[in-house]
Design an enzyme around this catalytic site. Structure first.
Site, PDB file in Angstrom:
ATOM      1  N   LEU A  29       4.319 -11.807 -10.201  1.00  0.00           N
ATOM      2  CA  LEU A  29       4.009 -12.442  -9.051  1.00  0.00           C
ATOM      3  C   LEU A  29       2.328 -12.434  -9.008  1.00  0.00           C
ATOM      4  O   LEU A  29       1.818 -13.429  -8.752  1.00  0.00           O
ATOM      5  CB  LEU A  29       4.396 -11.826  -7.908  1.00  0.00           C
ATOM      6  N   ALA A  30       1.684 -11.307  -9.245  1.00  0.00           N
ATOM      7  CA  ALA A  30       0.061 -11.332  -9.014  1.00  0.00           C
ATOM      8  C   ALA A  30      -0.356 -12.269 -10.248  1.00  0.00           C
ATOM      9  O   ALA A  30      -1.370 -12.878  -9.993  1.00  0.00           O
ATOM     10  CB  ALA A  30      -0.461 -10.085  -9.213  1.00  0.00           C
ATOM     11  N   ARG A  79      10.799   5.564   1.903  1.00  0.00           N
ATOM     12  CA  ARG A  79      11.155   6.205   0.814  1.00  0.00           C
ATOM     13  C   ARG A  79      10.696   7.216   0.312  1.00  0.00           C
ATOM     14  O   ARG A  79      11.762   8.002  -0.185  1.00  0.00           O
ATOM     15  CB  ARG A  79      10.647   4.817  -0.303  1.00  0.00           C
ATOM     16  N   ARG A 110       4.251   3.221  -0.571  1.00  0.00           N
ATOM     17  CA  ARG A 110       4.505   1.878  -0.392  1.00  0.00           C
ATOM     18  C   ARG A 110       5.653   1.606   0.394  1.00  0.00           C
ATOM     19  O   ARG A 110       6.878   2.057  -0.069  1.00  0.00           O
ATOM     20  CB  ARG A 110       4.512   1.168  -1.803  1.00  0.00           C
ATOM     21  N   LEU A 143       5.955  -7.278  -3.477  1.00  0.00           N
ATOM     22  CA  LEU A 143       6.126  -8.868  -3.246  1.00  0.00           C
ATOM     23  C   LEU A 143       5.070  -9.277  -2.773  1.00  0.00           C
ATOM     24  O   LEU A 143       4.432 -10.096  -2.857  1.00  0.00           O
ATOM     25  CB  LEU A 143       7.509  -9.482  -3.147  1.00  0.00           C
ATOM     26  N   HIS A 163      10.052   4.322  -9.620  1.00  0.00           N
ATOM     27  CA  HIS A 163      10.190   2.883  -9.104  1.00  0.00           C
ATOM     28  C   HIS A 163       8.634   2.067  -9.246  1.00  0.00           C
ATOM     29  O   HIS A 163       8.860   1.040  -9.854  1.00  0.00           O
ATOM     30  CB  HIS A 163      10.744   2.640  -7.689  1.00  0.00           C
ATOM     31  N   SER A 197      18.654  -2.134  -4.044  1.00  0.00           N
ATOM     32  CA  SER A 197      17.896  -2.194  -2.948  1.00  0.00           C
ATOM     33  C   SER A 197      18.141  -1.376  -1.760  1.00  0.00           C
ATOM     34  O   SER A 197      18.973  -1.305  -1.540  1.00  0.00           O
ATOM     35  CB  SER A 197      18.143  -3.745  -2.399  1.00  0.00           C
TER      36      SER A 197
END
Lengths: 247, 691
Positions: B92-93, B380, B489, B495, B455, B333
């Protein structure tokens, strides 16, 4: 479990390849198919034989990098990607043949690794909506009816693995093509370029050496994302429409 | 660090290293430096000068990004085509940045190690992407997304960066919809949202469990459109192995064509690293097989500071390890925590029972018990640590791996009663199918088993507000930089950051640098270029010539075990010191005893892996040093020595409210720590509470 593997070995793009037999033992049913190949490669490395080259990356069935012809079936006996196939789908004593995707448009690079850049070139020919960064209107300014959004999503689930091509007796890329045509064509944002898209992508598809579709349906039954055959109908419909409009 | 002179790169181009605010690289070996024992902390590192981010404007936080965009120089459209930008990575980046810079008219050279840019590992992100659209009118706002992200990161991120991230989040959704990303919609045709861990509003946009895939395909298609337009030149199956630095500026990369084995030189006016995170240092992680630290690590060795390397996200909802053969872990997820309930038996004696036969009163829904207000939706880091705690107490479930059960139940029974099986399948179908495929168990009938797994890495190369590293002309975006997530995070934020950096931030900030160009034309015969290339050649030859007894994977697994054991969910001084010793020994053995077969001038996957593992063996040590020096618990970094009475992470803001930016200390030297103070002007630093 103990298995006999017959694997395609080919040193390079221009080398002559051959099937080589490798017995493997001590395979657990919880292993994925590629982990089973990892075990074999560790054994080969230990005895000084070059490991078998094969592609894989995410190993969770979404990147589309892996893809093997397993005993004549693209991605093997289950409807999933090679990386998500587990050894519980096989039995002790099985003989398994492992080959690369075979298609003129997917030349072999080495062993089980093929070049699928033809798919990228098909997308370059028109598999996009032209929307420069920053030019987008507010997301809610164009509602999309849910059935259309859902059908678009269904087609967009294609991972570009190439199983459809490998499974097709004509090595046609029509399922891949139809999936993209349907994904973008179902959305209001995809309308302005809809006619040009289908013509340009199809022309590129043919130029790459993919075969034509004869409605056999092997592509759809091999597709790990279960893209239905009707995306090819959509492709044909869009093509007729575009030609009628003089594209 | 005794034998590392065997790494041929040790001799390469130290003078090309630039580090404006840093002292000279130390000469003496770290372990037994007789001349300067007083300067080395723990005998491992030294403290250098503090650093600051000079690019973020001051003033009201809501105006800073606009101010910066205005102050950043413009590049005349006619000049853009004279400027070349290299972008490494097509997730994406990287993909979004390549497409956007191509649209703007720059010459872009885009690199990925996969066979197509569409395969980058952003594709595996499942749950969603956050954006402060407030479509649910549930009290969301840019400020609240900013606040939640700062808090979720346990007050270890920069306010300016995070506010900007929240600010551009809404533009991302607009952009993706315009590209044809098929987000989930409601019957009225408008976009649907769901909630995610660590927040109490519904701001997550999603495309079933394949959000990353759909966003990446959007960026990929935009990228391929620019390839067709001739602004982007795509190099697939290419791996960056070195950065070229000339006169203190990043001017190109050395890459290996993975098909032919050819070592290639690519020169440019600026280089962008969008090469992702380094979770694969743990061997087992949810990363792709090829995910690696090489691009950022080679840049670090050339002078780019590496920030907060120890900040690792261990994700709570992954499929547990099944056995020794395992090559990777699969995440499910965290959106499953919206409807699934997490529990273990109250009594260890019940752990072997069929979970369906354990009565309600004998189940411990421990997250709901400990955190009544957030319940199963705690962030998380907290969900992961509590799973570890109940398993350490002997209440884990599932088969024993070794002599230990590592698993907790994620139970959809209540959800299946409340909603129909069809409704559950509509929301989570592909995830539940994937679980069944991997474990052979049917989650519609038996509670799933989950366990935390590595992760995401919040650490990465240090960048300023412009996303420029400590090497001028070297920019770093997405997971590869350190900037937005602090010590933890939040879900659906990776994303958001990748696309924010790629579509909106980098294209605006890099122009301020490019406006100074085009830089003097470089020849491949330039000394620094030749040297960089020679070092890559030498390293390839070295790896192929060792011809020892052990496979690359065996080293990687051993490193992973060390990292998981001592630098995983709980860290202590004793364990980290031990880990550093073990890693040094392993690295020494690697350079003496690794066995890499095959040749340099062909596709050689063992050689690719060997180079990556060699870099992980250096990174692992720095992660442990960083974890050792940070004697506090914050976010995903939990130090056993720093916890509250009830076992929650205990920060020490008085001592550690800073970014730890590490400067490479040379092959046999010790790294230098530069601190960037974190100043909170708009959010009050508090002990996080989700109770």
């Amino acid at each position: 479990m103990n298995l006999t593997l017959k694997i395609w070995r080919q040193a390079g793009p221009k080398s002559k390849g051959e099937m080589v037999t490798y017995p493997v033992s001590g395979i657990s049913e919880d292993m994925s198919f590629l982990e089973m190949l990892d075990v074999l490669n560790e054994q080969l490395n230990a005895r000084g034989e070059e490991p078998i080259a094969f592609d894989s990356d995410c190993r969770e069935g979404i990147c589309g990098m892996c893809g093997l012809m397993i005993s004549g079936k693209a991605h093997g006996p289950e409807v999933t990607t090679t990386c998500q196939l587990h050894m519980r789908s096989f039995s002790d004593g099985d003989e398994i043949t492992i080959e690369p995707w075979r298609a003129d448009a997917f030349p072999v690079i080495k062993d089980l690794v093929v070049d699928r850049s033809s798919f990228d070139r098909i997308i370059q020919a028109g598999g996009f909506i032209s929307a420069n960064t920053g030019a987008a209107p507010e997301a809610h300014s164009v509602p999309v009816p849910k059935p259309k959004a859902d059908r678009s999503f269904m087609a967009a689930a294609c991972i570009g693995c190439g199983a459809c091509v490998a499974a097709c007796p004509n090595a046609s890329g029509m399922l891949f093509l139809g999936a993209k045509i349907t994904h973008l064509g179902e959305l209001p944002q995809g309308q302005p370029e809809r006619d040009a898209r289908v013509v340009n992508m199809l022309t590129q598809h043919d130029d790459e050496g993919f075969g034509g579709c004869t409605n056999i349906g092997e592509c759809s039954s091999a597709c790990p994302k279960e893209i239905p055959l009707d995306v090819i109908n959509q492709l044909n419909k869009d093509l007729r429409h575009a030609l009628a409009h003089g594209e | 660090m005794t034998d590392l002179h065997t790494d041929p790169v040790a001799t390469a181009a130290p003078e090309a290293t630039i580090a404006p605010e840093a002292p000279e690289a130390p000469e003496a070996p770290a372990t037994d430096a007789p001349g300067a024992p007083d300067t080395l902390v723990h005998g491992l590192y030294r403290e250098g000068e503090p650093i600051v981010d000079t690019k973020a404007p001051r003033g009201p936080i809501a105006e800073r990004w606009n101010t910066r965009k205005f102050e950043a120089s413009l590049v005349n459209p006619a000049n853009r085509r004279k400027l070349t930008v290299i972008i490494v990575g097509t997730g994406l980046a990287g993909g979004a940045a390549a497409a956007t810079l191509g649209e703007a008219g720059y010459n872009v050279k885009s690199f990925c190690y996969q066979d197509s840019p569409r395969r980058a590992h952003s594709i595996a992100a499942q749950g969603g992407i956050n954006a402060a659209k407030n479509y649910k009118e549930d009290g969301d706002s840019t400020f609240r997304l900013f606040y939640d992200t700062v808090k979720g990161g346990d007050y270890r991120s920069r306010e300016s960066n995070v506010y900007r991230l929240a600010e551009v989040s809404a533009n991302i959704i607009d952009q993706c919809v315009a590209q044809g990303v098929p987000f989930a919609r409601e019957y009225g045709g408008l976009l649907d949202n769901r909630s995610f861990g660590g927040v109490q509003v519904s701001r997550t946009f999603y495309a079933r469990g394949q959000t990353g895939q759909q966003l990446l395909i959007g960026a990929y298609q935009a990228l391929e459109r620019q390839v067709a337009a001739g602004t982007v030149e795509m190099f697939t199956r290419h791996e960056m192995l070195e950065v070229v630095i000339v006169d203190g500026k990043a001017r190109g990369i050395i890459a290996r064509d993975l098909v032919t084995g050819e070592i290639e030189t690519h020169l440019a006016d600026a280089v962008v690293l969008a090469s992702g995170g380094y979770g694969n240092v743990f061997f087992l992680s949810t990363n792709a097989m090829g995910s690696n630290v090489t691009a950022t690590w080679r840049a670090h060795r050339k002078g780019a500071h590496f920030a907060n390397p120890c900040y690792t996200q261990i994700h709570p909802t992954c499929i547990p390890v099944a056995g020794e053969h395992q090559s990777k872990l699969t995440l499910m997820s965290e959106s499953l925590r919206n409807d699934g309930r997490i529990w273990v038996p109250k009594n260890a004696a019940d752990c072997e029972k069929d979970p369906r036969e354990i009565p309600e009163e004998d189940r411990d829904y421990y997250l709901e018990r400990i955190y009544p207000s957030f319940g199963n939706l705690v962030p998380r880091d907290i969900a992961s640590r509590q799973a570890k705690n109940v398993c350490d107490e002997g209440r884990g479930v599932g088969p024993k791996v070794g002599d230990f059960r590592r698993g907790v139940y994620l139970d959809f029974t209540d959800a299946l009663k409340r909603m129909s099986a069809e409704a559950v399948a509509e929301k989570y179908g592909n995830l539940l199918d994937m679980y069944q495929r991997i474990t052979g168990e049917n989650p519609y009938e038996v509670p799933m088993r989950i366990y935390p797994a590595v992760h995401y890495t919040m650490g990465g190369l240090w960048v300023d507000y412009d996303l420029q590293s400590s090497i001028p002309g070297l920019f770093v975006t997405g997971e590869a930089n350190f900037s937005d997530h602090g010590a933890n995070r939040l879900g659906a934020s990776a994303l958001m950051q990748g696309l924010a950096d790629g579509y909106f931030v980098l294209p605006n900030t890099i122009r301020d640098y490019l406006a100074k160009g085009p830089f003097p034309k470089l020849e491949e015969s330039n000394e620094a270029v030749v040297e960089a290339r020679a070092s890559v050649d030498a390293r390839v030859q070295k790896l192929l010539s060792i011809n020892g007894d052990r496979s690359v994977d065996s080293f990687h697994k051993e490193l992973g075990n060390i990292m998981w054991e001592y630098c995983g969910m709980e860290r202590s001084e004793e364990g980290l010191l031990k880990a550093i010793d073990l890693i040094r020994g392993l690295r020494d053995e690697f350079w003496r005893n690794v066995k890499v077969l095959g040749a340099a001038d062909t596709l050689n996957q063992s050689l690719e892996k060997a180079g990556r593992v060699a870099d992980f063996l250096e990174l692992g040590e720095l992660m442990c040093i960083d974890a050792l020096h940070r004697r506090e618990s914050c976010g995903g970094h939990f130090r056993a020595e720093s916890q509250t009475e009830d076992g929650e992470a205990l920060r020490h803001d008085d001592e550690y409210a800073y970014v730890a930016a590490w400067e490479w200390g040379g092959q046999d030297g010790a790294p230098t720590l530069h601190k960037e103070d974190l100043v909170y002007e708009f959010v009050e630093m508090k002990q996080r509470s989700y109770k």
